[in-house]
Design an enzyme around this catalytic site. Structure first.
Site, short mmCIF file in Angstrom:
data_model
loop_
_atom_site.label_atom_id
_atom_site.label_comp_id
_atom_site.label_asym_id
_atom_site.label_seq_id
_atom_site.Cartn_x
_atom_site.Cartn_y
_atom_site.Cartn_z
N HIS A 44 0.86 -1.18 0.00
CA HIS A 44 0.00 0.00 0.00
C HIS A 44 0.90 1.23 0.00
O HIS A 44 1.24 1.77 1.05
CB HIS A 44 -0.90 -0.01 1.24
N HIS A 48 -8.09 -6.57 7.10
CA HIS A 48 -7.88 -5.54 8.12
C HIS A 48 -8.13 -6.14 9.50
O HIS A 48 -9.24 -6.48 9.85
CB HIS A 48 -8.76 -4.31 7.92
N GLU A 69 -2.56 -1.72 -3.36
CA GLU A 69 -3.76 -1.08 -2.87
C GLU A 69 -3.48 0.38 -2.51
O GLU A 69 -2.35 0.76 -2.19
CB GLU A 69 -4.31 -1.83 -1.65
#
Length: 247
Positions: A43, A191, A70
């Site tokens: 990310h 997550h 991401e």
């Protein structure tokens, strides 16, 4: 079985505390692959507090598994994705200064400008996933604007699991997954999933992929990265055979 994509952000965060390249993001990726991980996630944030653009370039040169990039689709982020053309791009609605991703897309507001971005990425051969809450109306919109998959934001599940009141929240994730599959969306999740809460979550039929970073790297500090990856894969293998969809 459900695939494991290891998020290497925290390896890069530790590396960035010094200026001599240790620990190595590349070596960590190779260890994860050797241990059996089916994917690597990064990310790259605008402030470069962990993964840097040069890390993304280097990983693209060596990965033999799925590469999932991401982030929020800013011009800088999209430039990286256009260059690398990863297997999957997960679009996340986090602000540049966000501590961590903490909610899914509101596609009633954001769907119109996301639609052409999704189309462009798919034209490049990139599978597109949208970071989403369990709201069924929003999930329906994800399909309407062209997404291939959704990634369910699982922090509410992890919090409920930790507090001992997980069942009603778990049912929301079951319903969201079922709805997504019914309309032709693949389902990923991520997550705050960890060794304690992952097994129950993956009893939901058809979860294609989980992206796990913080908890797995924390476990690696105790048992080593290779062993930590294998421990997560062991849990995912318990539900092998429940996977019905391969979108």
């Amino acid at each position: 079985m459900t695939n494991l994509s290891v998020n290497l952000n925290k390896v890069a965060l530790l590396r960035n505390a010094r200026n001599f390249g240790r620990p190595s993001v590349i070596e960590a990726a190779l260890t994860c692959i050797k241990a059996g991980a089916q994917g690597i996630t990064v990310h790259p944030r605008p402030d470069q507090r962990h993964i840097k653009p040069e890390d993304v370039d280097a990983l693209a040169q060596i990965l033999t598994v799925e590469f999932n990039i991401e982030g929020n689709p800013s011009p800088q982020f999209l430039e990286i994705v256009r260059k690398i053309k990863p297997t999957q791009c997960t679009l996340v609605p986090d602000a540049p200064d966000a501590f961590t991703s903490d909610h899914g897309w509101d596609l009633a507001t954001d769907g119109s400008w996301l639609r052409p971005i999704i189309r462009e990425l798919k034209d490049l051969g990139v599978r597109v996933s949208l970071f989403m809450d369990t709201d069924l109306t929003q999930i329906k919109r994800a399909k309407e604007i062209g997404s291939d998959r959704i990634e369910l934001y699982t922090e509410p599940y992890a919090t409920a699991f930790r507090n001992g009141n997980v069942e009603s929240v778990f049912q929301d994730y079951q319903k969201a997954t079922q709805k997504a599959q019914e309309i032709g969306l693949g389902v990923n999740a991520g997550h705050d999933l960890n060794l304690q809460n992952l097994e129950k979550f993956c009893t939901i039929s058809g979860i294609l992929e989980v992206s796990i970073g913080h908890a797995l790297i924390a476990d690696a500090l105790e048992v080593g990265l290779f062993t930590a990856v294998q421990e997560y894969l062991k849990i995912l293998s318990l539900n092998y055979g429940s996977l019905k969809y391969s979108i």
